[in-house]
Write an enzyme that holds these catalytic residues in place. Structure first.
Site, PDB file in Angstrom:
ATOM      1  N   ASP A  78      20.080 -16.574  47.594  1.00 22.77           N
ATOM      2  CA  ASP A  78      21.173 -16.587  48.381  1.00 22.77           C
ATOM      3  C   ASP A  78      20.713 -16.487  49.734  1.00 22.77           C
ATOM      4  O   ASP A  78      19.685 -16.008  50.131  1.00 22.77           O
ATOM      5  CB  ASP A  78      22.113 -15.384  47.916  1.00 22.77           C
ATOM      6  CG  ASP A  78      22.686 -15.157  46.548  1.00 22.77           C
ATOM      7  OD1 ASP A  78      22.440 -16.484  45.959  1.00 22.77           O
ATOM      8  OD2 ASP A  78      23.086 -14.181  46.251  1.00 22.77           O
TER       9      ASP A  78
HETATM   10  N1  URA Z   1      20.260 -12.631  42.175  1.00 18.98           N
HETATM   11  C1  URA Z   1      21.469 -12.631  43.212  1.00 18.98           C
HETATM   12  O1  URA Z   1      22.385 -12.020  43.151  1.00 18.98           O
HETATM   13  N2  URA Z   1      21.107 -13.303  44.302  1.00 18.98           N
HETATM   14  C2  URA Z   1      19.850 -13.865  44.678  1.00 18.98           C
HETATM   15  O2  URA Z   1      19.580 -14.408  45.735  1.00 18.98           O
HETATM   16  C3  URA Z   1      18.931 -13.924  43.550  1.00 18.98           C
HETATM   17  C4  URA Z   1      19.214 -13.109  42.460  1.00 18.98           C
END
Ligand code: URA
Length: 238
Positions: free
Chosen positions: A103
């Site tokens: 993310d």
């Molecule tokens: N899980 C998440 O919620 N976000 C990420 O970036 C990676 C794993």
């Protein structure tokens, strides 16, 4: 292989652009300027420089980036700059892609490569590659939270509960979580389903490969053979 083709394969531009770099006297091999675009070299391990910057020929590009917060793992980012803005143009030019996604607000170990098999191998959830996340939570971490994550939590659109492969408390509001799937927003959704909330998320390990302590946020490095071996050095499920 002709030096013009070598440069092109390494992402230094179109054949025409590479020819122009060579003819302009900007390319050297072993300290000697090579101004004939047709001169042949054995590419494996070739060390050359372009405009004074040293490069080694790599048939395939395997690298890791310490992803900072505020970058999207996409070539067409929507709201934040792209992680590709953190790489030299040569790597973007040779079609390097993210291996899975983090993310925009997640930091840590991001693999990138231009090898389709490698990308598939390490982004496929089917292989159950362990990924370790350092999670900072909004609310205190207690034994019940750890137990719930280890037992498995219900996520919307998932037919069965998803359990952490490992989970330990690392502080009053932090825990280390290992997961072997790669579902959308998985860690955030797991924490929410267990009644807490992710405040910050950092990926420290993929497979058997850890983010080096001396790789600062925003920096990248090549993966050498030892790193690639380390990546696979974890017990795979049959
Ligand atoms: N899980 C998440 O919620 N976000 C990420 O970036 C990676 C794993």
């Amino acid at each position: 292989m002709q030096i013009e083709r070598i440069l092109h394969s390494q992402g230094f531009g179109s054949r025409k652009e590479c020819r122009a770099l060579i003819r302009a006297g900007l390319v050297a091999v072993a300290g000697r300027t090579v101004d004939n675009p047709a001169e042949d070299f054995a590419p494996a391990g070739l060390e050359f420089s372009v405009d004074g910057e040293a490069w080694t020929y790599r048939e395939k590009a395997f690298l890791m980036l310490h992803k900072p917060a505020g970058y999207e793992c996409s070539r067409q980012p929507q709201f934040h700059p792209s992680v590709f803005a953190l790489l030299p143009d040569m790597l973007a030019n040779r079609d390097v892609q993210c291996v899975g996604r983090l993310d925009q607000d997640t930091t840590g170990l991001l693999l990138l490569a231009d090898d389709g098999q490698f990308i598939h191998r390490w982004s496929s959830g089917k292989k159950r590659t362990p990924k370790v996340y350092e999670v900072t939570t909004s609310h205190p971490v207690d034994d019940a939270l750890i137990a719930a994550l280890l037992k498995g939590v219900e996520l919307v659109d998932e037919p069965a509960p998803i359990a952490a492969a490992a989970c330990v408390k690392t502080g009053e509001r932090s825990l280390r979580l290992t997961i072997t799937e790669g579902k959308y927003h998985q860690v955030k959704r797991m924490l929410a389903a267990a009644g807490n909330h992710v405040k910050a998320l950092h990926r420290s390990v993929v497979g058997g490969l850890a983010l080096p302590a001396d790789l600062a946020a925003g920096e990248w490095c090549w993966l050498d053979d030892a790193d690639l071996d380390r990546l696979s050095a974890y017990p795979e499920e049959a």
